[in-house]
Design a protein around this motif. Structure first.
Motif, PDB file in Angstrom:
ATOM      1  N   LEU A 128     -15.526   3.131 -11.683  1.00  0.00           N
ATOM      2  CA  LEU A 128     -16.232   2.519 -13.040  1.00  0.00           C
ATOM      3  C   LEU A 128     -16.165   0.796 -13.006  1.00  0.00           C
ATOM      4  O   LEU A 128     -17.048   0.361 -13.118  1.00  0.00           O
ATOM      5  CB  LEU A 128     -15.949   3.241 -14.363  1.00  0.00           C
ATOM      6  N   ALA A 129     -14.859   0.349 -12.711  1.00  0.00           N
ATOM      7  CA  ALA A 129     -14.748  -0.870 -12.760  1.00  0.00           C
ATOM      8  C   ALA A 129     -15.486  -1.796 -11.683  1.00  0.00           C
ATOM      9  O   ALA A 129     -16.408  -2.741 -11.722  1.00  0.00           O
ATOM     10  CB  ALA A 129     -13.249  -1.326 -12.716  1.00  0.00           C
ATOM     11  N   GLN A 130     -15.617  -1.016 -10.606  1.00  0.00           N
ATOM     12  CA  GLN A 130     -16.264  -1.580  -9.449  1.00  0.00           C
ATOM     13  C   GLN A 130     -17.536  -1.644  -9.549  1.00  0.00           C
ATOM     14  O   GLN A 130     -18.333  -2.764  -9.340  1.00  0.00           O
ATOM     15  CB  GLN A 130     -16.095  -0.814  -8.116  1.00  0.00           C
ATOM     16  N   VAL A 131     -18.226  -0.720 -10.298  1.00  0.00           N
ATOM     17  CA  VAL A 131     -19.586  -0.741 -10.460  1.00  0.00           C
ATOM     18  C   VAL A 131     -20.014  -1.724 -11.764  1.00  0.00           C
ATOM     19  O   VAL A 131     -20.986  -2.466 -11.462  1.00  0.00           O
ATOM     20  CB  VAL A 131     -20.224   0.823 -10.819  1.00  0.00           C
ATOM     21  N   ASP A 140     -15.896 -10.132  -9.130  1.00  0.00           N
ATOM     22  CA  ASP A 140     -15.710  -9.599  -7.869  1.00  0.00           C
ATOM     23  C   ASP A 140     -15.508  -8.068  -7.953  1.00  0.00           C
ATOM     24  O   ASP A 140     -14.481  -7.658  -8.521  1.00  0.00           O
ATOM     25  CB  ASP A 140     -14.482 -10.061  -7.274  1.00  0.00           C
ATOM     26  N   PRO A 141     -16.446  -7.252  -7.204  1.00  0.00           N
ATOM     27  CA  PRO A 141     -16.021  -5.715  -7.440  1.00  0.00           C
ATOM     28  C   PRO A 141     -15.040  -5.305  -6.808  1.00  0.00           C
ATOM     29  O   PRO A 141     -14.419  -4.184  -7.156  1.00  0.00           O
ATOM     30  CB  PRO A 141     -17.264  -5.145  -6.767  1.00  0.00           C
ATOM     31  N   GLU A 142     -14.371  -5.901  -5.665  1.00  0.00           N
ATOM     32  CA  GLU A 142     -13.348  -5.184  -5.128  1.00  0.00           C
ATOM     33  C   GLU A 142     -12.053  -5.601  -5.707  1.00  0.00           C
ATOM     34  O   GLU A 142     -11.434  -4.834  -5.863  1.00  0.00           O
ATOM     35  CB  GLU A 142     -13.336  -6.096  -3.613  1.00  0.00           C
ATOM     36  N   THR A 143     -11.968  -6.636  -6.325  1.00  0.00           N
ATOM     37  CA  THR A 143     -10.936  -6.975  -7.177  1.00  0.00           C
ATOM     38  C   THR A 143     -10.979  -6.261  -8.415  1.00  0.00           C
ATOM     39  O   THR A 143      -9.904  -5.558  -8.959  1.00  0.00           O
ATOM     40  CB  THR A 143     -10.878  -8.296  -7.807  1.00  0.00           C
ATOM     41  N   ALA A 144     -12.055  -5.849  -9.166  1.00  0.00           N
ATOM     42  CA  ALA A 144     -12.022  -4.860 -10.446  1.00  0.00           C
ATOM     43  C   ALA A 144     -11.664  -3.622  -9.984  1.00  0.00           C
ATOM     44  O   ALA A 144     -11.093  -2.947 -10.523  1.00  0.00           O
ATOM     45  CB  ALA A 144     -13.637  -5.028 -10.753  1.00  0.00           C
ATOM     46  N   MET A 145     -12.122  -3.042  -8.540  1.00  0.00           N
ATOM     47  CA  MET A 145     -11.739  -1.720  -8.088  1.00  0.00           C
ATOM     48  C   MET A 145     -10.111  -1.638  -7.803  1.00  0.00           C
ATOM     49  O   MET A 145      -9.406  -0.621  -8.381  1.00  0.00           O
ATOM     50  CB  MET A 145     -12.353  -1.140  -6.780  1.00  0.00           C
ATOM     51  N   PHE A 146      -9.569  -2.786  -7.536  1.00  0.00           N
ATOM     52  CA  PHE A 146      -8.236  -2.888  -7.289  1.00  0.00           C
ATOM     53  C   PHE A 146      -7.208  -2.889  -8.586  1.00  0.00           C
ATOM     54  O   PHE A 146      -6.200  -2.002  -8.881  1.00  0.00           O
ATOM     55  CB  PHE A 146      -7.998  -4.166  -6.662  1.00  0.00           C
ATOM     56  N   ILE A 260     -28.455   2.931 -19.195  1.00  0.00           N
ATOM     57  CA  ILE A 260     -29.278   3.095 -18.017  1.00  0.00           C
ATOM     58  C   ILE A 260     -28.576   2.742 -16.816  1.00  0.00           C
ATOM     59  O   ILE A 260     -28.655   3.545 -15.842  1.00  0.00           O
ATOM     60  CB  ILE A 260     -30.555   2.145 -18.664  1.00  0.00           C
ATOM     61  N   ILE A 261     -27.838   1.612 -16.850  1.00  0.00           N
ATOM     62  CA  ILE A 261     -27.593   1.145 -15.486  1.00  0.00           C
ATOM     63  C   ILE A 261     -26.177   2.180 -15.231  1.00  0.00           C
ATOM     64  O   ILE A 261     -26.151   2.740 -13.729  1.00  0.00           O
ATOM     65  CB  ILE A 261     -26.682  -0.096 -15.690  1.00  0.00           C
ATOM     66  N   MET A 262     -25.422   2.724 -16.063  1.00  0.00           N
ATOM     67  CA  MET A 262     -24.502   3.431 -15.666  1.00  0.00           C
ATOM     68  C   MET A 262     -25.042   5.097 -15.222  1.00  0.00           C
ATOM     69  O   MET A 262     -24.328   5.675 -14.330  1.00  0.00           O
ATOM     70  CB  MET A 262     -23.465   4.196 -16.871  1.00  0.00           C
ATOM     71  N   ASP A 263     -26.188   5.458 -15.857  1.00  0.00           N
ATOM     72  CA  ASP A 263     -26.991   6.542 -15.124  1.00  0.00           C
ATOM     73  C   ASP A 263     -27.349   6.361 -13.897  1.00  0.00           C
ATOM     74  O   ASP A 263     -27.508   7.366 -12.971  1.00  0.00           O
ATOM     75  CB  ASP A 263     -28.052   6.972 -16.369  1.00  0.00           C
ATOM     76  N   GLU A 264     -28.011   5.231 -13.716  1.00  0.00           N
ATOM     77  CA  GLU A 264     -28.529   5.071 -12.322  1.00  0.00           C
ATOM     78  C   GLU A 264     -27.487   4.840 -11.029  1.00  0.00           C
ATOM     79  O   GLU A 264     -27.632   5.177 -10.112  1.00  0.00           O
ATOM     80  CB  GLU A 264     -29.388   3.712 -12.318  1.00  0.00           C
ATOM     81  N   GLN A 265     -26.243   4.405 -11.418  1.00  0.00           N
ATOM     82  CA  GLN A 265     -25.058   4.517 -10.761  1.00  0.00           C
ATOM     83  C   GLN A 265     -24.338   5.536 -10.719  1.00  0.00           C
ATOM     84  O   GLN A 265     -22.932   5.510 -10.102  1.00  0.00           O
ATOM     85  CB  GLN A 265     -24.355   3.008 -10.878  1.00  0.00           C
TER      86      GLN A 265
END
Length: 278
Positions: A128-131, A140-146, A260-265
Motif C-alpha cells: 500500500l505504501a508503494q502505491v 520515492d515509492p521504493e523507500t515507502a515500500m522499504f 478511486i485511486i486505491m480501487d484502480e491500483q
C-alpha cells in the motif's frame, strides 16, 4: 522481574548493541553490506541472491508483479529479475527476508501465529505504501515500500524473545507502545542501519499525526498502516470505531479521490503483497 522491567532490560540491551541475531540473519546482513557496495556488479548480485532460495523466489515473484511488470513477457530467472528491479528494490526484498528470519527459531505456536500475522500485516502496509507514494504523496515509492517492510521490526524482535519471557506481549498496551515500539524498535533499526529518513517516517507513524492531504513519507506510512486489510496482532485496534481510519478514505488528490485511486491500483497492491508474503 515484572513485564515493565523486562521491556526496560531488553531495550537497554538493544541500545547497547547487545543483540545476537540468528545465523541466517547474520548471513543476510552480510549480503546486505555487499549490495551496499557501489561497485557491486549485477552478475555478482544475481549469484548471491541465487544462493538463497527464498530470496530468489521472492525476487522473481516481485519482478513479475503488476507493480513492476513492464511488458507481457514473464521473468523466469534471477538475473533478469535483478535487472528489472534494481539494487534499491533488491535491498528492500533483503530487508523482508531479514525481518522474517528474526522469528525463524520461534517454536511456540501462539507466537508463530503472531509472527505470521504480523508479517502479513507488514506486507500489506508495504505494498500500500508503494502505491500511495507513487500515486498520491509523490515520495520515492521504493523507500515507502522499504519503510512498510521494517515498520514493525521491534515487534518481530520481541516475538523472537518472547519464549524467554512468557506473557511479554500481554497486558497494558501503553507499555508495549513506549518500550516495544519506540525504544526497542528504534534501537533495532539503528543496529540494522536503517536510513534516517525511514526511521523518522516510522517514528511519525508511532505518533500518528498525518497531514491532509498526505504529503510526506511519514504520512504515506501512516495512511498505509491505517487502511491495511490485516491488522497488526500487537495492537488492539477496533477498526469499526476508528474514526481516523474512516476519515483517511475521504479526501481528494490532484487527480482523483483517494478511494478511486486505491480501487484502480488494487491489482498492483494485491500482487505485490502476495509476492512479499512468499
Amino acid at each position: 522481574m515484572d513485564r515493565l522491567e523486562i521491556f526496560k532490560s531488553i531495550a537497554a540491551e538493544v541500545n547497547r548493541g547487545d543483540i545476537v541475531f540468528p545465523t541466517n540473519v547474520e548471513a543476510s546482513l552480510k549480503l546486505q553490506r555487499i549490495l551496499d557496495d557501489p561497485d557491486c556488479h549485477i552478475d555478482t548480485a544475481a549469484k548471491l541472491i541465487m544462493a538463497d532460495p527464498l530470496l530468489s523466489a521472492r525476487t522473481v515473484a516481485i519482478a513479475n508483479s503488476a507493480a513492476y511488470r513492464r511488458s507481457t513477457s514473464e521473468i523466469t530467472h534471477v538475473r533478469l529479475a535483478v535487472n528489472r528491479l534494481g539494487f534499491r528494490t533488491l535491498k528492500a526484498m533483503l530487508a523482508a527476508v531479514i525481518v522474517r528470519q528474526l522469528n525463524s527459531k520461534v517454536k511456540d505456536p501462539v507466537l508463530k501465529h503472531k509472527a505470521d500475522r504480523l508479517w502479513e500485516h507488514s506486507a500489506h502496509v508495504s505494498s500500500l505504501a508503494q502505491v500511495i507514494a507513487k500515486q498520491v504523496t509523490r515520495v520515492d515509492p521504493e523507500t515507502a515500500m522499504f519503510a512498510g517492510i521494517v515498520h514493525e521490526i521491534g515487534g518481530f524482535y520481541l516475538i523472537s524473545r518472547a519464549e524467554e519471557f512468557p506473557g511479554l506481549l500481554d497486558g497494558e498496551p501503553e507499555i508495549w507502545i513506549e518500550y516495544g515500539e519506540r525504544m526497542i524498535g528504534r534501537g533495532i533499526m539503528r543496529q540494522l542501519n536503517i536510513p534516517e529518513s525511514v526511521m523518522n517516517a516510522v517514528e511519525a507513524m508511532w505518533h500518528g499525526v498525518c497531514a491532509f492531504p498526505p504529503e510526506s513519507l511519514g504520512d504515506t506510512l501512516i495512511l498505509a498502516n491505517d487502511i491495511a486489510p490485516v491488522l497488526s496482532p500487537l495492537h488492539d485496534v477496533d477498526r469499526e470505531y476508528n474514526k481516523r481510519f474512516a476519515r483517511r478514505l475521504n479526501f481528494d488528490t490532484e487527480d482523483s479521490s483517494f478511494q478511486i485511486i486505491m480501487d484502480e491500483q488494487e491489482e498492483q497492491i494485491d500482487t505485490l503483497a502476495t509476492a512479499l508474503m512468499m
